[in-house]
Design a protein around this motif. Structure first.
Motif, PDB file in Angstrom:
ATOM      1  N   ILE A  10     -43.547   4.367 114.024  1.00 57.21           N
ATOM      2  CA  ILE A  10     -44.509   5.092 113.188  1.00 57.21           C
ATOM      3  C   ILE A  10     -45.496   5.850 114.071  1.00 57.21           C
ATOM      4  N   GLU A  11     -45.970   5.188 115.112  1.00 57.90           N
ATOM      5  CA  GLU A  11     -46.880   5.850 116.054  1.00 57.90           C
ATOM      6  C   GLU A  11     -46.190   7.019 116.746  1.00 57.90           C
ATOM      7  N   ALA A  12     -44.920   6.839 117.091  1.00 63.73           N
ATOM      8  CA  ALA A  12     -44.161   7.928 117.721  1.00 63.73           C
ATOM      9  C   ALA A  12     -44.025   9.108 116.754  1.00 63.73           C
ATOM     10  N   LEU A  13     -43.776   8.814 115.489  1.00 56.18           N
ATOM     11  CA  LEU A  13     -43.672   9.869 114.479  1.00 56.18           C
ATOM     12  C   LEU A  13     -45.006  10.580 114.311  1.00 56.18           C
ATOM     13  N   ARG A  14     -46.083   9.818 114.304  1.00 55.97           N
ATOM     14  CA  ARG A  14     -47.416  10.424 114.237  1.00 55.97           C
ATOM     15  C   ARG A  14     -47.645  11.362 115.424  1.00 55.97           C
ATOM     16  N   GLY A  15     -47.087  10.975 116.574  1.00 53.58           N
ATOM     17  CA  GLY A  15     -47.235  11.776 117.789  1.00 53.58           C
ATOM     18  C   GLY A  15     -46.303  12.965 117.855  1.00 53.58           C
ATOM     19  N   GLY A  16     -45.458  13.134 116.851  1.00 54.63           N
ATOM     20  CA  GLY A  16     -44.602  14.307 116.799  1.00 54.63           C
ATOM     21  C   GLY A  16     -43.146  14.047 117.150  1.00 54.63           C
ATOM     22  N   ASP A  17     -42.761  12.810 117.403  1.00 51.59           N
ATOM     23  CA  ASP A  17     -41.372  12.478 117.729  1.00 51.59           C
ATOM     24  C   ASP A  17     -40.572  12.354 116.437  1.00 51.59           C
ATOM     25  N   GLY A  18     -39.910  13.428 116.047  1.00 45.97           N
ATOM     26  CA  GLY A  18     -39.145  13.456 114.802  1.00 45.97           C
ATOM     27  C   GLY A  18     -37.973  12.490 114.782  1.00 45.97           C
ATOM     28  N   SER A  19     -37.458  12.118 115.954  1.00 43.07           N
ATOM     29  CA  SER A  19     -36.316  11.199 115.997  1.00 43.07           C
ATOM     30  C   SER A  19     -36.708   9.792 115.551  1.00 43.07           C
ATOM     31  N   ALA A  20     -37.978   9.466 115.561  1.00 39.20           N
ATOM     32  CA  ALA A  20     -38.441   8.145 115.131  1.00 39.20           C
ATOM     33  C   ALA A  20     -38.244   7.964 113.623  1.00 39.20           C
ATOM     34  N   SER A  59     -46.283  13.031 105.090  1.00 39.26           N
ATOM     35  CA  SER A  59     -47.468  13.891 105.041  1.00 39.26           C
ATOM     36  C   SER A  59     -48.757  13.081 104.969  1.00 39.26           C
ATOM     37  N   SER A  60     -48.665  11.817 104.539  1.00 40.07           N
ATOM     38  CA  SER A  60     -49.849  10.957 104.426  1.00 40.07           C
ATOM     39  C   SER A  60     -49.875   9.871 105.496  1.00 40.07           C
ATOM     40  N   LEU A  61     -49.097  10.026 106.529  1.00 45.61           N
ATOM     41  CA  LEU A  61     -48.967   8.993 107.557  1.00 45.61           C
ATOM     42  C   LEU A  61     -50.295   8.628 108.201  1.00 45.61           C
ATOM     43  N   SER A  62     -51.220   9.553 108.215  1.00 44.21           N
ATOM     44  CA  SER A  62     -52.535   9.271 108.806  1.00 44.21           C
ATOM     45  C   SER A  62     -53.305   8.222 107.991  1.00 44.21           C
ATOM     46  N   GLN A  63     -52.936   8.029 106.736  1.00 42.90           N
ATOM     47  CA  GLN A  63     -53.619   7.056 105.883  1.00 42.90           C
ATOM     48  C   GLN A  63     -53.085   5.636 106.056  1.00 42.90           C
ATOM     49  N   TYR A  64     -51.931   5.500 106.720  1.00 51.13           N
ATOM     50  CA  TYR A  64     -51.358   4.174 106.950  1.00 51.13           C
ATOM     51  C   TYR A  64     -52.097   3.492 108.098  1.00 51.13           C
ATOM     52  N   THR A  65     -52.471   2.240 107.887  1.00 52.80           N
ATOM     53  CA  THR A  65     -53.170   1.448 108.903  1.00 52.80           C
ATOM     54  C   THR A  65     -52.136   0.684 109.721  1.00 52.80           C
ATOM     55  N   ALA A  66     -52.057   0.986 110.996  1.00 51.72           N
ATOM     56  CA  ALA A  66     -51.096   0.324 111.875  1.00 51.72           C
ATOM     57  C   ALA A  66     -51.328  -1.183 111.873  1.00 51.72           C
ATOM     58  N   GLY A  67     -50.230  -1.939 111.943  1.00 51.75           N
ATOM     59  CA  GLY A  67     -50.329  -3.387 111.967  1.00 51.75           C
ATOM     60  C   GLY A  67     -50.270  -4.028 110.593  1.00 51.75           C
ATOM     61  N   THR A  68     -50.325  -3.209 109.546  1.00 51.17           N
ATOM     62  CA  THR A  68     -50.177  -3.751 108.196  1.00 51.17           C
ATOM     63  C   THR A  68     -48.712  -3.594 107.791  1.00 51.17           C
ATOM     64  N   ASN A  69     -48.381  -3.913 106.578  1.00 48.64           N
ATOM     65  CA  ASN A  69     -47.004  -3.876 106.119  1.00 48.64           C
ATOM     66  C   ASN A  69     -46.634  -2.463 105.667  1.00 48.64           C
ATOM     67  N   PHE A  70     -45.922  -1.739 106.522  1.00 44.90           N
ATOM     68  CA  PHE A  70     -45.545  -0.359 106.222  1.00 44.90           C
ATOM     69  C   PHE A  70     -44.631  -0.294 105.001  1.00 44.90           C
ATOM     70  N   THR A  71     -43.697  -1.234 104.892  1.00 48.43           N
ATOM     71  CA  THR A  71     -42.761  -1.215 103.765  1.00 48.43           C
ATOM     72  C   THR A  71     -43.504  -1.369 102.444  1.00 48.43           C
TER      73      THR A  71
END
Length: 175
Positions: A10-20, A59-71
C-alpha cells in the motif's frame, strides 16, 4: 492481526509504484466482492461495483491509516458503493438469482440458488465468512486476518452458517 506485506505494498502504491496494485488486488478482492454480492445479489453488477470500489479506494488511499485493517477499510467502501448502487437502480436491477432454477437444470444452476439462499438466511458476516472459506478457498486463519477477528470466531461462524444453510435447504426441499 495486521498484514505487514500488504501495508508495504500500500505504501509502495502511495509512492507511485503501480505494480503494487496487483498484490493488493489479489489479496483483497474476494472479500470485497462477497461483501458487494451480498447486497446487490447479481454477479454482473457485483463485478461492476468491485471495479468502482478499487477506483475509489486508490483515489482515497491517503485516507487509509497504515497498520489498520486494509481489507475492512476496502469492504466498508465496497458496502457503501453497493448500497448506493442498489438505491440508484432499485427498480431496474434484473437478478441472475432465479429461486426455482435449481429444480430444472444441472448442478451449476443450483449455485445461484445456494448463494441466494445463503444471502437470505445468513447474517452479512456469516455470509462473508462462508463465501471466503468455502467458495474462495481461503484458510480460516487467512479469513480471520482479513476480517480482523479471532480464528475461533471464524471457525464457529463458518460452521453455524453451514448448519443454517443445510437446515434451510432441507426445509425448502432444495438441492
Amino acid at each position: 492481526m495486521k498484514n505487514d506485506k500488504l501495508d508495504r505494498k500500500i505504501e509502495a502504491l502511495r509512492g507511485g509504484d503501480g505494480s503494487a496494485f496487483d498484490y493488493i488486488y489479489e489479496h483483497t478482492h474476494r472479500s470485497a466482492y462477497f461483501a458487494i454480492l451480498y447486497i446487490v445479489r447479481d454477479k454482473m453488477y457485483a463485478e461492476d461495483v468491485l471495479q468502482e470500489t478499487f477506483v475509489k479506494a486508490i483515489s482515497s488511499l491517503s485516507q487509509y491509516t497504515a497498520g489498520t485493517n486494509f481489507t475492512a477499510w476496502l469492504c466498508a467502501i465496497a458496502r457503501s458503493l453497493a448500497l448506493n448502487h442498489v438505491k440508484k437502480h432499485k427498480r431496474e436491477i434484473p437478478t441472475d438469482f432465479e429461486a426455482e432454477a435449481y429444480k430444472f437444470g444441472s448442478a451449476e444452476a443450483a449455485i445461484p440458488y445456494i448463494f441466494d439462499l445463503a444471502a437470505r438466511v445468513l447474517t452479512e458476516e456469516e455470509y462473508r465468512i462462508l463465501m471466503l472459506c468455502q467458495v474462495s478457498g481461503y484458510k480460516r486463519r487467512e479469513v480471520a486476518q482479513m476480517l480482523g477477528i479471532p480464528i475461533g470466531t471464524v471457525t464457529w461462524k463458518n460452521n453455524e452458517a453451514l448448519k443454517k444453510l443445510k437446515k434451510q435447504m432441507e426445509k425448502e426441499g432444495g438441492v
